[in-house]
Design a protein around this motif. Structure first.
Motif, PDB file in Angstrom:
ATOM      1  N   ASN A  44       0.828  -1.204   0.000  1.00  0.00           N
ATOM      2  CA  ASN A  44       0.000   0.000   0.000  1.00  0.00           C
ATOM      3  C   ASN A  44       0.862   1.254   0.000  1.00  0.00           C
ATOM      4  OD1 ASN A  44      -2.730  -1.274   0.579  1.00  0.00           O
ATOM      5  ND2 ASN A  44      -1.622  -1.933   2.413  1.00  0.00           N
ATOM      6  N   THR A  45       0.226   2.386  -0.283  1.00  0.00           N
ATOM      7  CA  THR A  45       0.798   3.690   0.018  1.00  0.00           C
ATOM      8  C   THR A  45      -0.116   4.313   1.057  1.00  0.00           C
ATOM      9  OG1 THR A  45       1.735   3.923  -2.193  1.00  0.00           O
ATOM     10  CG2 THR A  45       1.503   5.933  -0.882  1.00  0.00           C
ATOM     11  N   ILE A  46       0.389   4.403   2.287  1.00  0.00           N
ATOM     12  CA  ILE A  46      -0.427   4.756   3.453  1.00  0.00           C
ATOM     13  C   ILE A  46      -0.091   6.163   3.925  1.00  0.00           C
ATOM     14  CG2 ILE A  46      -0.955   4.172   5.850  1.00  0.00           C
ATOM     15  CD1 ILE A  46      -0.190   1.269   5.206  1.00  0.00           C
ATOM     16  N   LEU A  47      -1.128   6.973   4.105  1.00  0.00           N
ATOM     17  CA  LEU A  47      -0.981   8.305   4.676  1.00  0.00           C
ATOM     18  C   LEU A  47      -1.601   8.287   6.063  1.00  0.00           C
ATOM     19  CD1 LEU A  47      -0.378  11.366   4.508  1.00  0.00           C
ATOM     20  CD2 LEU A  47      -2.618  11.633   3.401  1.00  0.00           C
ATOM     21  N   ILE A  48      -0.817   8.636   7.086  1.00  0.00           N
ATOM     22  CA  ILE A  48      -1.313   8.602   8.463  1.00  0.00           C
ATOM     23  C   ILE A  48      -1.060   9.942   9.146  1.00  0.00           C
ATOM     24  CG2 ILE A  48       0.824   7.417   9.175  1.00  0.00           C
ATOM     25  CD1 ILE A  48      -0.863   6.133  11.452  1.00  0.00           C
ATOM     26  N   THR A  49      -2.138  10.565   9.607  1.00  0.00           N
ATOM     27  CA  THR A  49      -1.997  11.815  10.351  1.00  0.00           C
ATOM     28  C   THR A  49      -1.689  11.496  11.807  1.00  0.00           C
ATOM     29  OG1 THR A  49      -4.355  11.990  10.903  1.00  0.00           O
ATOM     30  CG2 THR A  49      -3.640  12.938   8.804  1.00  0.00           C
ATOM     31  N   GLY A  50      -1.103  12.466  12.481  1.00  0.00           N
ATOM     32  CA  GLY A  50      -0.660  12.198  13.849  1.00  0.00           C
ATOM     33  C   GLY A  50       0.422  11.142  13.876  1.00  0.00           C
ATOM     34  N   GLY A  51       1.215  11.094  12.811  1.00  0.00           N
ATOM     35  CA  GLY A  51       2.199  10.028  12.661  1.00  0.00           C
ATOM     36  C   GLY A  51       3.560  10.309  13.256  1.00  0.00           C
ATOM     37  N   GLY A  52       3.703  11.438  13.949  1.00  0.00           N
ATOM     38  CA  GLY A  52       5.001  11.790  14.490  1.00  0.00           C
ATOM     39  C   GLY A  52       5.234  11.365  15.924  1.00  0.00           C
ATOM     40  N   SER A  53       4.224  10.771  16.549  1.00  0.00           N
ATOM     41  CA  SER A  53       4.388  10.369  17.947  1.00  0.00           C
ATOM     42  C   SER A  53       3.334   9.332  18.295  1.00  0.00           C
ATOM     43  CB  SER A  53       4.248  11.583  18.878  1.00  0.00           C
ATOM     44  OG  SER A  53       2.955  12.155  18.769  1.00  0.00           O
ATOM     45  N   GLY A  54       3.524   8.693  19.454  1.00  0.00           N
ATOM     46  CA  GLY A  54       2.519   7.822  20.029  1.00  0.00           C
ATOM     47  C   GLY A  54       2.065   6.689  19.138  1.00  0.00           C
ATOM     48  N   ILE A  55       0.771   6.423  19.161  1.00  0.00           N
ATOM     49  CA  ILE A  55       0.189   5.338  18.385  1.00  0.00           C
ATOM     50  C   ILE A  55       0.454   5.538  16.900  1.00  0.00           C
ATOM     51  CG2 ILE A  55      -2.010   4.325  17.655  1.00  0.00           C
ATOM     52  CD1 ILE A  55      -3.007   4.759  20.545  1.00  0.00           C
ATOM     53  N   GLY A  56       0.328   6.767  16.418  1.00  0.00           N
ATOM     54  CA  GLY A  56       0.545   7.029  15.003  1.00  0.00           C
ATOM     55  C   GLY A  56       1.933   6.653  14.538  1.00  0.00           C
ATOM     56  N   ARG A  57       2.929   7.070  15.299  1.00  0.00           N
ATOM     57  CA  ARG A  57       4.307   6.735  14.924  1.00  0.00           C
ATOM     58  C   ARG A  57       4.541   5.230  14.951  1.00  0.00           C
ATOM     59  NH1 ARG A  57       9.489   9.122  18.120  1.00  0.00           N
ATOM     60  NH2 ARG A  57       9.055  10.910  16.777  1.00  0.00           N
ATOM     61  N   GLU A  58       4.081   4.570  16.001  1.00  0.00           N
ATOM     62  CA  GLU A  58       4.325   3.135  16.153  1.00  0.00           C
ATOM     63  C   GLU A  58       3.664   2.347  15.022  1.00  0.00           C
ATOM     64  OE1 GLU A  58       6.257   0.024  17.978  1.00  0.00           O
ATOM     65  OE2 GLU A  58       6.359   2.159  18.536  1.00  0.00           O
ATOM     66  N   LEU A  59       2.420   2.690  14.693  1.00  0.00           N
ATOM     67  CA  LEU A  59       1.741   1.978  13.610  1.00  0.00           C
ATOM     68  C   LEU A  59       2.360   2.301  12.255  1.00  0.00           C
ATOM     69  CD1 LEU A  59      -2.019   2.192  14.650  1.00  0.00           C
ATOM     70  CD2 LEU A  59      -0.417   0.297  14.959  1.00  0.00           C
ATOM     71  N   ALA A  60       2.761   3.553  12.052  1.00  0.00           N
ATOM     72  CA  ALA A  60       3.403   3.927  10.788  1.00  0.00           C
ATOM     73  C   ALA A  60       4.657   3.102  10.552  1.00  0.00           C
ATOM     74  CB  ALA A  60       3.734   5.420  10.792  1.00  0.00           C
ATOM     75  N   GLN A  61       5.488   2.970  11.563  1.00  0.00           N
ATOM     76  CA  GLN A  61       6.728   2.214  11.405  1.00  0.00           C
ATOM     77  C   GLN A  61       6.466   0.730  11.223  1.00  0.00           C
ATOM     78  OE1 GLN A  61       9.038   3.545  14.802  1.00  0.00           O
ATOM     79  NE2 GLN A  61       9.859   5.280  13.660  1.00  0.00           N
ATOM     80  N   ARG A  62       5.444   0.205  11.906  1.00  0.00           N
ATOM     81  CA  ARG A  62       5.127  -1.214  11.747  1.00  0.00           C
ATOM     82  C   ARG A  62       4.528  -1.501  10.371  1.00  0.00           C
ATOM     83  NH1 ARG A  62       4.769  -4.458  16.771  1.00  0.00           N
ATOM     84  NH2 ARG A  62       5.685  -3.174  18.421  1.00  0.00           N
ATOM     85  N   PHE A  63       3.686  -0.622   9.873  1.00  0.00           N
ATOM     86  CA  PHE A  63       3.180  -0.802   8.512  1.00  0.00           C
ATOM     87  C   PHE A  63       4.312  -0.691   7.495  1.00  0.00           C
ATOM     88  CE2 PHE A  63      -1.283   0.174   9.962  1.00  0.00           C
ATOM     89  CZ  PHE A  63      -1.849  -0.992   9.478  1.00  0.00           C
ATOM     90  N   HIS A  64       5.258   0.197   7.750  1.00  0.00           N
ATOM     91  CA  HIS A  64       6.421   0.301   6.875  1.00  0.00           C
ATOM     92  C   HIS A  64       7.223  -0.993   6.894  1.00  0.00           C
ATOM     93  CE1 HIS A  64      10.626   1.642   5.911  1.00  0.00           C
ATOM     94  NE2 HIS A  64       9.968   2.152   4.894  1.00  0.00           N
ATOM     95  N   ASP A  65       7.391  -1.577   8.059  1.00  0.00           N
ATOM     96  CA  ASP A  65       8.122  -2.846   8.173  1.00  0.00           C
ATOM     97  C   ASP A  65       7.449  -3.969   7.379  1.00  0.00           C
ATOM     98  OD1 ASP A  65       9.974  -1.669   9.879  1.00  0.00           O
ATOM     99  OD2 ASP A  65       8.997  -2.391  11.704  1.00  0.00           O
ATOM    100  N   LEU A  66       6.143  -3.859   7.165  1.00  0.00           N
ATOM    101  CA  LEU A  66       5.407  -4.884   6.427  1.00  0.00           C
ATOM    102  C   LEU A  66       5.513  -4.726   4.909  1.00  0.00           C
ATOM    103  CD1 LEU A  66       2.142  -5.147   8.573  1.00  0.00           C
ATOM    104  CD2 LEU A  66       3.978  -6.838   8.408  1.00  0.00           C
ATOM    105  N   GLY A  67       6.182  -3.665   4.468  1.00  0.00           N
ATOM    106  CA  GLY A  67       6.383  -3.496   3.035  1.00  0.00           C
ATOM    107  C   GLY A  67       5.457  -2.487   2.386  1.00  0.00           C
ATOM    108  N   ASN A  68       5.074  -1.458   3.130  1.00  0.00           N
ATOM    109  CA  ASN A  68       4.249  -0.379   2.602  1.00  0.00           C
ATOM    110  C   ASN A  68       5.063   0.906   2.479  1.00  0.00           C
ATOM    111  OD1 ASN A  68       1.383  -1.615   2.794  1.00  0.00           O
ATOM    112  ND2 ASN A  68       2.245  -1.973   4.831  1.00  0.00           N
TER     113      ASN A  68
END
Length: 247
Positions: A6-30
């Protein structure tokens, strides 16, 4: 929802839940684009990660959202997943007449923000394969924390709006609600070390496992949040209000 490619856009992605999920989705190949108000935290989130990018946006500002959406779609036309995760939370005393600034800012950011952002991207998403919108609400959408009334009300409103969005986009865009419990982040001061709150790493791991279910549940609910989500249907609502008021 597919969890890679995917190409995923996530707001609130610089901290907390947003950051953690963004990095984990990136690790999955997005490919992942994180967005938020603070450039430094966004840069830190993407540092050293190929195919991870950042954009600034103020989710409380309509003009900022419009400019952000234009830039995002120009730079990343393959966006097919939007995760509305930005939000604010403040404690309030509403037992006496007082300034309504907290309520106004909370509702603008937590309700109008995701509505405006969704509105800016929905036509594009309807033209994309495997398109998804994820709205982050809260367990407090279902049982309010009485010391955070505007936050709780804002998440209840977003829950209701998400239900309507899901039905209107059925067959075009998959709509998922992510409702966290109390998680150890800096959403409020001192929350990241608060006893009884769910560790962020544990929360993110359970969330990703739920996203990987086939089919993906329309509501992503970790076990810790089901006490709140199911309180009314199980006849525990009043007791749950009293219980979490003591936290």
């Amino acid at each position: 929802m597919k969890t890679s490619g995917n190409t995923i856009l996530i707001t609130g992605g610089g901290s907390g839940i947003g950051r953690e999920l963004a990095q984990r989705f990136h690790d999955l190949g997005n490919t992942v684009i994180v967005a938020g108000r603070t450039q430094a935290s966004l840069e830190e989130t993407v540092r050293g990660r190929a195919n991870m990018h950042w954009l600034t946006v103020d989710a409380s500002d309509e003009a900022s959202i419009a400019a952000f959406a234009k830039t995002a779609l120009e730079r990343f036309p393959a966006i097919n997943v939007l995760i509305n995760n930005a939000g604010i939370m403040h404690r309030e005393d509403i037992a006496h007449g007082a300034d309504t600034a907290i309520a106004e800012q909370t509702l603008i950011t937590n309700v109008l923000g995701p509505i405006r952002i969704t509105n800016a991207f929905v036509d594009h998403l309807c033209s994309q394969a495997d398109a998804v919108i994820v709205n982050t609400t809260s367990g407090l959408a279902f049982v309010p924390l009485v010391t955070a009334p505007s936050y709780s009300a804002s998440k209840a409103a977003l829950h209701s709006w998400t239900v309507s969005l899901r039905e209107q986009l059925r067959g075009k865009v998959e709509v998922i609600e992510l409702a966290p419990p109390a998680v150890r982040t800096e959403l409020t001061p001192g929350q990241s070390t608060r006893e009884g709150y769910m560790p962020l790493d544990d929360y993110a791991a359970e969330v990703i496992s739920l996203f990987q279910q086939v089919p993906t549940p329309p509501e992503i609910l970790v076990e810790n949040v089901k006490f709140l989500r199911d309180a009314e249907r199980e006849g525990r609502f009043d007791a749950a209000v009293s219980m979490i008021a003591a936290l």
